[in-house]
Write an enzyme that holds these catalytic residues in place. Structure first.
Site, short mmCIF file in Angstrom:
data_model
loop_
_atom_site.label_atom_id
_atom_site.label_comp_id
_atom_site.label_asym_id
_atom_site.label_seq_id
_atom_site.Cartn_x
_atom_site.Cartn_y
_atom_site.Cartn_z
N LYS A 1 0.84 -1.20 0.00
CA LYS A 1 0.00 0.00 0.00
C LYS A 1 0.88 1.25 0.00
O LYS A 1 2.00 1.21 0.50
CB LYS A 1 -0.85 0.04 1.27
CG LYS A 1 -2.02 -0.94 1.30
CD LYS A 1 -2.82 -0.76 2.59
CE LYS A 1 -3.98 -1.73 2.64
NZ LYS A 1 -4.98 -1.52 1.58
N ARG B 1 -10.42 -11.36 1.94
CA ARG B 1 -11.27 -12.42 1.38
C ARG B 1 -10.57 -13.77 1.44
O ARG B 1 -11.23 -14.80 1.55
CB ARG B 1 -11.67 -12.03 -0.06
CG ARG B 1 -10.56 -11.95 -1.02
CD ARG B 1 -10.90 -11.12 -2.27
NE ARG B 1 -10.94 -9.68 -1.99
CZ ARG B 1 -11.21 -8.76 -2.91
NH1 ARG B 1 -11.51 -9.11 -4.16
NH2 ARG B 1 -11.23 -7.48 -2.60
#
Ligand code: BES
Ligand code: MN
Ligand code: ZN
Length: 497
Positions: free
Chosen positions: A275, A349
Site C-alpha cells: 500500500k 477475502r
C-alpha cells in the site's frame, strides 16, 4: 463512570440536569426547581431564548438555594418525536458538556417524558446508555495528563426517574451491550505492535470467564485442515496466524447455532502489493470485523442470551517479506477450490474463505454473517453512513436492515449475481482474488459467496464504519465498536428462544 438509578430528588450536589420537551420547558420538576431558585431558571430560559428544541441547553452556573453546582435544562424537542436514539444522544451530549467542567457528578432528571411507545423506564435506561457510550476513552498510551485545571473527570451519573427499579433492569442489559462495544473499540484502537494475532487470541480467550468456550488453532492445526488460503496471507509475517473459535450455548441443546465470522487482519501493509504510505497506519484497524465478533460474543454471554452462537475469527498479519506470498501464486483453500492471488492486498477475502468454509462445515449454522473491513470501494459507494450488505438470503437481509434502523447502525443491501461472479474467474485457477476496479466491493462479496456452501449468509463490508467514522454524541473513539449493537439486536429480535 459509575451509573445508578434513583428516585427524583433535587438535593444532589454536582450538576443537575432536567430533560424537558419543546413548549413544556418549565413544568413539573423544572417548575419546582425554578421555585427553589427564586425564578432564576425562568429568567435564564427567557434570556437564552430556550424553547426545548432538541440539542439545545441552558446552563445556570453556581445557583443559589440548592446544593447543585450547576443546573442545566436539556431540550428533547417535541414530545411526540422523542425516541430512544434522541435520548441516547442527549445522554452522550451531557457527558461531553460536563467533561469540560469541574463537576465530577452528574444527575439527570426524567420527569413525565411522555414519549409514544417509550415507557419511562426505557427512556431512563437509554439516557444512561448514551452517557455510558460517550464516556469511553482510550488513553492508555498517554503518559502526560493535559494540564487543564478546570477539567475534571466525570465520576458518577445518577439517572432520576419514578421508574428507577425497572430502569435499572433495562439498563443491566444495555450495559452489557456497552461492554461488548468497548471491547471492540479497545481492540480496534490498539496498535499492531501490541495486538498481533496471538495477543488478539489471548484477549478472546478471556471470554472464558463469561462461560464462552474458546479454542485457538495455530498454524500447524490450520495446515492440517488445509487452510492454504488463510495461511498464505500470514506467510510474510513474523507472527503466527491464529483461528479463534468462540462458542456460547445459551439456547436449547441441539438447536442449530447462529454464526459470526470476522476478518482479523491485525495489520494490512498490502503485502508484496504494498500500500502507499498515506494513512497506512489506519490498517491497524483491519481487524475490525474480528473485533466486532469478539465484542458481540462478550455481549451475548454477559447478558446470558438464550441463543447458541458461534464466533470465528481469522487472525493474520499481512506483511511484505522474503517469505511473503507473491502476485500470481496459487493457493488451495480448505474447500478444495484453488485461488490465484493477483493482488496480495486483497487479503481479507483469502482469510474469510477458509474461516467461512470451516464455520459452515463444522457447525452447520442457521446462518453465517461475516464482518470485514474488506474494500475501500465500499466507502466510494456508501460513504461512512451505511455498511454494505451482501447476502444470498432475503429474510436475513430484511432482519439486518431493520435491526440496523433500530440501533442506528445502518446497512444497505448491494446487488450480487452471475455477471459479477464471472469477473473473478481465473485463467490458471478456480478463481482469482480480485475482479478489477469496477464493482470492487461486489466482486469481493462474490468471492466470499464461493465459500459459504449455500448456507444462508450475509456479508457486511464495514471498511467505512468500523473506524475513523464521524464522531457522534455517543462515539468519539476512532474504533467505533460498530456492529455489536446491530447483531445483538438481530439476535434479540429474531433468534432467542
Ligand atoms: N483492508 C483493505 C480495505 C480497506 C481500505 C479498509 C481502507 C479500510 C480502509 C483491504 O484489504 C484492501 O486492501 N482492499 C483493496 C482491494 C483491492 C486490492 C482489490 C482495496 O480496497 O483497495
Ligand atoms: Mn488489503
Ligand atoms: Zn485488508
Amino acid at each position: 463512570m459509575n451509573i445508578t438509578f434513583a428516585d427524583i430528588s433535587l438535593a444532589k450536589p454536582g450538576a443537575l440536569v432536567v430533560l424537558v420537551t419543546e413548549g413544556a420547558t418549565l413544568q413539573g420538576v423544572a417548575a419546582d426547581l425554578d421555585r427553589k431558585l427564586g425564578g432564576a431558571l425562568k429568567r435564564a430560559v427567557k434570556a437564552a431564548g430556550f424553547t426545548g428544541k432538541s440539542g439545545t441547553y441552558v446552563d445556570l452556573v453556581g445557583p443559589q438555594g440548592i446544593s447543585a453546582s450547576r443546573v442545566i435544562l436539556a431540550g428533547l424537542g417535541k414530545s411526540a418525536a422523542v425516541s430512544s436514539a434522541g435520548l441516547e444522544k442527549v445522554g452522550g451530549e451531557l457527558v461531553g458538556r460536563l467533561g469540560k467542567t469541574k463537576d465530577t457528578a452528574l444527575a439527570i432528571v426524567l420527569d413525565g417524558i411522555a414519549a409514544p411507545k417509550l415507557p419511562a423506564a426505557d427512556a431512563a435506561a437509554r439516557v444512561a446508555f448514551g452517557a455510558k457510550l460517550r464516556s469511553y476513552s482510550f488513553e492508555k498510551y498517554k503518559t502526560k495528563k493535559k494540564d487543564d485545571d478546570a477539567k475534571k473527570e466525570l465520576k458518577s451519573l445518577t439517572v432520576m426517574t419514578r421508574a428507577a427499579a425497572s430502569a435499572r433492569k433495562e439498563y443491566a442489559v444495555l450495559s452489557k451491550v456497552a461492554e461488548g462495544m468497548f471491547l471492540t473499540r479497545d481492540l480496534v484502537n490498539e496498535p499492531a505492535n501490541i495486538l498481533f494475532p496471538a495477543e488478539f487470541a489471548k484477549r478472546a480467550k478471556a471470554l472464558t470467564k463469561l462461560g464462552v468456550k474458546v479454542e485457538v488453532l495455530g498454524e500447524a492445526q490450520m495446515k492440517k485442515l488445509g487452510m492454504g488460503s488463510l495461511l498464505g496471507v500470514g506467510h510474510g509475517s513474523q507472527h503466527q496466524s491464529q483461528l479463534v473459535v468462540m462458542r456460547w450455548t445459551g439456547g436449547k441443546a441441539g438447536d442449530k447455532p447462529v454464526a459470526f465470522v470476522g476478518k482479523g487482519v491485525c495489520f494490512d501493509t498490502g503485502g508484496i502489493s504494498l500500500k502507499p504510505a498515506a494513512s497506512m497506519e489506519d490498517m491497524k484497524g483491519d481487524m475490525g470485523g474480528a473485533a466486532c465478533v469478539t465484542g458481540l460474543m462478550h455481549t451475548l454471554a454477559a447478558r446470558k442470551a438464550k441463543v447458541n452462537a458461534i464466533g470465528v475469527i481469522g487472525l493474520v498479519e499481512n506483511m511484505p517479506d522474503g517469505k511473503a506470498q507473491r502476485p500470481g501464486d496459487i493457493v488451495t483453500s480448505m474447500s478444495g477450490q484453488t485461488i490465484e492471488v493477483i493482488n496480495t492486498d486483497a487479503e481479507g477475502r483469502l482469510v474469510l474463505a477458509d474461516a467461512l468454509w470451516y464455520t459452515q462445515n463444522r457447525f452447520k449454522p442457521k446462518f453465517m454473517i461475516d464482518l470485514a473491513t474488506l474494500t475501500g470501494a465500499i466507502m466510494v459507494a456508501l460513504g461512512k453512513e451505511y455498511a454494505g450488505l451482501f447476502s444470498n438470503d432475503d429474510k436475513l437481509s430484511k432482519q439486518l436492515a431493520s435491526a440496523g434502523e433500530e440501533e442506528g447502525e445502518k446497512v444497505w443491501r448491494m446487488p450480487m449475481g452471475a455477471a459479477y461472479d464471472k469477473m473473478i474467474d481465473s485463467r490458471f485457477a478456480d478463481m482469482k482474488n480480485v475482479g478489477g476496479r469496477d464493482g470492487g466491493s461486489i466482486t469481493a462479496a462474490q468471492f466470499l459467496q464461493r465459500f459459504v456452501n449455500k448456507v444462508p449468509w450475509a456479508h457486511l463490508d464495514i471498511a467505512g464504519t468500523a473506524m475513523a467514522s464521524p464522531q457522534t454524541a455517543t462515539n468519539q473513539s476512532w474504533g467505533s465498536g460498530w456492529g455489536v449493537r446491530l447483531l445483538n439486536r438481530l439476535v434479540t429480535d429474531n433468534y432467542e428462544r
